[in-house]
Enzyme design. Structure first.
Site, PDB file in Angstrom:
ATOM      1  N   CYS A  31      38.705  38.611  33.433  1.00 53.23           N
ATOM      2  CA  CYS A  31      37.289  38.962  33.134  1.00 53.23           C
ATOM      3  C   CYS A  31      36.280  39.427  33.955  1.00 53.23           C
ATOM      4  O   CYS A  31      35.732  38.397  34.997  1.00 53.23           O
ATOM      5  CB  CYS A  31      36.933  37.816  32.405  1.00 53.23           C
ATOM      6  SG  CYS A  31      35.087  38.187  31.155  1.00 53.23           S
ATOM      7  N   LEU A  32      35.362  40.484  33.820  1.00 51.71           N
ATOM      8  CA  LEU A  32      34.579  40.795  35.672  1.00 51.71           C
ATOM      9  C   LEU A  32      33.292  42.224  34.327  1.00 51.71           C
ATOM     10  O   LEU A  32      34.766  43.377  34.000  1.00 51.71           O
ATOM     11  CB  LEU A  32      35.553  41.567  35.975  1.00 51.71           C
ATOM     12  CG  LEU A  32      34.508  41.913  37.404  1.00 51.71           C
ATOM     13  CD1 LEU A  32      33.989  40.797  37.826  1.00 51.71           C
ATOM     14  CD2 LEU A  32      35.407  41.764  38.537  1.00 51.71           C
TER      15      LEU A  32
END
Lengths: 612, 176
Positions: B114-115
């Site tokens: 999750c970036l």
């Protein structure tokens, strides 16, 4: 018959070709007689036949006779008796025989010429006649096919191998284009035979360089215009683009419905065949690569060397060449070259202005520098538009540095917010050396050569330096210093005083005496070996750079992909590293070297990164 | 000129297109050109601690390697990633997964990350190098507000020792 043709016509290519006529005559007279002899001695036993047929020995007579009989027949002369009728049929057959003999003869000649075609092409344009002979041969698809296959295999066995110089291949390709244009103006055959040679040329690293140097050879400084370089290309360029090419609107071939001479492409044309491609030599060379970048880069490199290679300011030839090249590549592609030319003409003006403002003329006097001794002119380049310059860093002599500072100051006054960066290694120095017995003048020495000889100036206290001293004093690479010293040695300005120390030759007569004492052969050999060594070093420098990139790729590959065999490494590098062309041996040697350096490990036939 | 243009351009890319599978065939010149450039850049100006290379000669599928940053629980560990480039790269971001088992607040058990710059904040100016650098810094500075791995997010501040224990439990050296 084959023997006759081979003996008579082999390697005779005079133009206009009379071979065809000669052959016809020969078939009619000599061969006709011969055949009749052979036929009759074996077959005919009837004495009546003998005399009857001997009368018709001359083919011309028989021709006339058959004409007559044909006329007779047209008139419906039915009253011709049975005997005469038989004779007529006989005559006709003989006439047909003769025709087919001639055809065979032409076929044989054609075969001979096809075999010779490679030499014909190489000897072009002295061999025009040979090509004309071929024209009468290649009238049917099988003969055309024979011609292309034979020629293609001759090309690959005789020309397209590593031993042939690129310029030779190019020259052959150019003559090939010309010869085949005469042979087959529609260009089908050219299209077929040139595929192999084009593919091969694309694989050669230096093709672009050789072509561009050829095209621009007019603008190269005299002396560099090697006859080996394809100087004719520049003339070819001067001719401009043939109208036919221009009409086609840069390659989009649309059918012109008003073109009454239109004919479908010949049956043996390839599916991607395009007409008129080969008629323009420069055009077809340029189309070797579809990207213009390759060309513009090389053109800029050549242009920059010719612009910077002299101390003059006028470059009409260069401007003309660039304009002509614009026709080929379009304005945008040649923009960089435009800027380069403009830079030079601009710097002509600013050079004068700055020199005036900063009082750098030869007659101004100043305390710091003796201006009569050192003069500085500069060309100002826009860095973005010029190809990367080779930078050999070294310290310029103090006097020059002072002048550079003042010039810089002048430039910053003239164009605010812009800065000058000096490219020490690019300049040219007009060197004048006053020695005890003579004055040596070198009008086009390189800056590094000048800097080295300046170190030998007696005002600076020392007239004897070793190469190591020089490279330390000037912050110069040792190999460069070595080259400079051997340059001055070749001018008899410096000499080796033993132990790698060089001294100035003040007195030529003395020097010759010293030379005389040594064996002359020794001297020249030593000189040769020095230069050879320098070149080796130069190559290894380039190689070193390449090796570094390869090493980085190998490390990147192995870090991420894990253990890999040498063979696979080679394949993958070939895919992703442009210009990678190492053989298996070179690669595995290199991998072993990396292992010795502690960077890699070798295990079970695969390479991997050495665990830390 | 046309036919030769085709020959010359298709020859060098043929192996890539073949191995790239269905997406690679339509990938076109621009993607492979861009990735080729990125590779060259990555190789010649290598940054210590990060690295990437096309997998099995496929230009659209790379393997990346990140060394854990110092003074974080990840110090001394090596992580592998897979980067899959879409055929419209760099208009869309590549799909990046950790292939080494990972214990991190913003990485789930399947390795998904999750970036923001790999999702909605993607921009065409990012490249493989910047992705890898971002991921490396993510290891040291997790975004605990939107965790994928709640346990890791909780332990990150509360119990570094337990965090490290769980991390080492999960971590496996990449097989060569």
């Amino acid at each position: 018959m084959t023997t006759y043709i081979q003996e008579r016509f082999a390697r005779v290519w005079e133009s206009p070709s009379k071979v065809g006529h000669e052959l016809d005559d020969w078939v009619e007279h000599v061969l006709g007689g011969l055949v009749v002899d052979v036929l009759f001695s074996s077959k005919s036993t009837n004495e009546q036949d003998w005399t009857a047929r001997l009368k018709k020995l001359s083919p011309r007579e028989s021709f006339r006779a058959s004409r007559q009989s044909l006329d007779n027949r047209r008139k419906g002369a039915m009253e011709v008796d049975a005997g005469a009728g038989a004779e007529e049929v006989d005559l006709k057959r003989r006439q047909e025989d003769l025709e087919s003999w001639k055809k065979i003869a032409i076929g044989r000649l054609g075969r001979l010429r096809v075999g010779e075609l490679f030499d014909i092409v190489v000897e072009w344009p002295e061999s025009l006649g040979g090509v004309e002979d071929l024209k009468s041969y290649i009238t049917s698809p099988p003969t055309r096919l024979h011609l292309t296959t034979t020629f293609t295999s001759a090309l690959s066995s005789r020309l397209l191998h590593p031993a042939a110089a690129t310029s030779d291949i190019l020259r052959a390709y150019i003559s090939l284009i010309r010869a085949f244009t005469v042979l087959d103006p529609r260009g089908v055959l050219l299209d077929r035979v040139s595929r192999g040679i084009r593919r091969y040329l694309r694989d050669r690293d230096d093709t672009v360089r050789v072509i561009v140097r050829g095209i621009m050879s007019e603008s190269l400084p005299p002396g560099e215009g090697d006859p080996e370089e394809l100087g004719e290309l520049s003339k070819e360029l001067g001719r401009g683009i043939p109208a036919l090419m221009a009409q086609q609107g840069g390659g989009l071939e649309e059918l012109d419905y008003d073109d009454m001479t239109w004919a479908p492409d010949p049956v043996d044309a390839g599916p991607e065949f395009r007409r008129s491609k080969g008629l323009d030599v420069v055009g077809s060379l340029i189309s070797l690569w579809d990207s213009k970048e390759v060309w513009t880069k090389e053109i800029q490199a050549v242009l920059s060397s010719s612009l910077l290679g002299t101390d003059g300011w006028t470059f009409e030839k260069e401007i003309r060449t660039v304009e002509l090249l614009k026709l080929r590549f379009g304005e945008t592609a040649m923009q960089g070259c435009d800027v380069m030319l403009k830079d030079i003409s601009d710097s002509k003006r600013s050079n004068t202005a700055i020199r005036n403002n900063e009082e750098l003329g030869p007659h101004e006097s100043t305390d710091e520098v003796d201006l009569e001794k050192v003069q500085l002119h500069a060309k100002i380049l826009s860095r973005l538009f010029w190809p990367a310059m080779k930078e050999d860093e070294f310290k310029v002599p103090e006097e020059v540095e002072v002048l550079q500072k003042r010039y810089e100051h002048g430039f910053e006054n003239l164009k605010s917010k812009r800065k000058l960066t000096w490219l020490h290694s690019m300049g040219i120095v007009d060197v004048e050396l006053e020695l005890a017995d003579r004055i040596v003048r070198v009008p086009d020495a390189a800056t590094w050569q000048a800097a080295v000889i300046y170190e030998f100036d007696e005002d600076k206290g020392g007239a004897a330096w070793s190469i190591k001293d020089i490279s330390e004093r000037l912050d110069m690479e040792e190999s460069l210093a070595k080259r400079a010293v051997s340059f001055w040695c070749s001018k008899d300005v410096l000499r080796d005083a033993g132990d790698g120390v060089f001294v100035v030759v003040e007195n030529l007569a003395e020097y010759e005496e010293i030379l005389g004492r040594q064996q002359e052969a020794d001297g020249s050999e030593a000189m040769r070996s020095t230069t050879g060594g320098v070149e080796d070093e130069e190559i290894s420098e380039e190689k070193k750079k390449e090796q570094k990139t390869v090493e980085q790729f190998i490390v990147g590959l192995l870090t991420n992909q894990g253990a890999t065999s040498a063979e696979q490494i080679g394949t993958i590098l070939g895919m992703f590293l442009p210009g990678f062309n190492w053989g298996v041996d070179e690669l595995s040697d290199f991998l072993n070297m990396m292992r010795t350096g502690g960077k890699l490990d070798y295990e079970n036939g695969s390479w991997k990164i050495a665990s830390a | 000129m046309d036919n030769d243009a085709e020959n010359s351009s298709s020859a060098p890319t043929a192996p890539n297109a073949k191995s790239a599978g269905p997406s690679g065939i339509n990938a076109g010149q621009s993607v492979s050109k861009r990735l080729q450039q990125e590779l060259m850049q990555l190789m010649t100006n290598s940054t210590p601690g990060i690295s990437a290379f096309p997998q099995n000669g496929n230009l659209l599928s790379w393997t990346g390697t990140i060394h854990g940053p110092a003074e974080t629980p990840y110090d001394g560990l090596v992580f592998k990633l897979s980067l899959e480039f879409p055929s419209n790269y760099p208009m869309s971001p590549p799909t990046v997964l950790f292939t080494t088992p990972m214990f991190h607040p913003n990485v789930d058990m399947a390795g998904r990350i999750c970036l923001d710059i790999l999702k909605d904040k993607w921009s065409a100016v990012y490249n493989v190098q910047s992705i890898l650098l971002s991921l490396q810094s993510l290891l040291g500075e997790p975004n605990n507000k939107s965790p994928l791995n709640g346990q890791a997010a909780e332990l990150w501040d509360k119990d570094p020792k337990e965090y490290k224990r769980l991390l080492m439990l999960r971590h496996q050296e990449a097989e060569d």
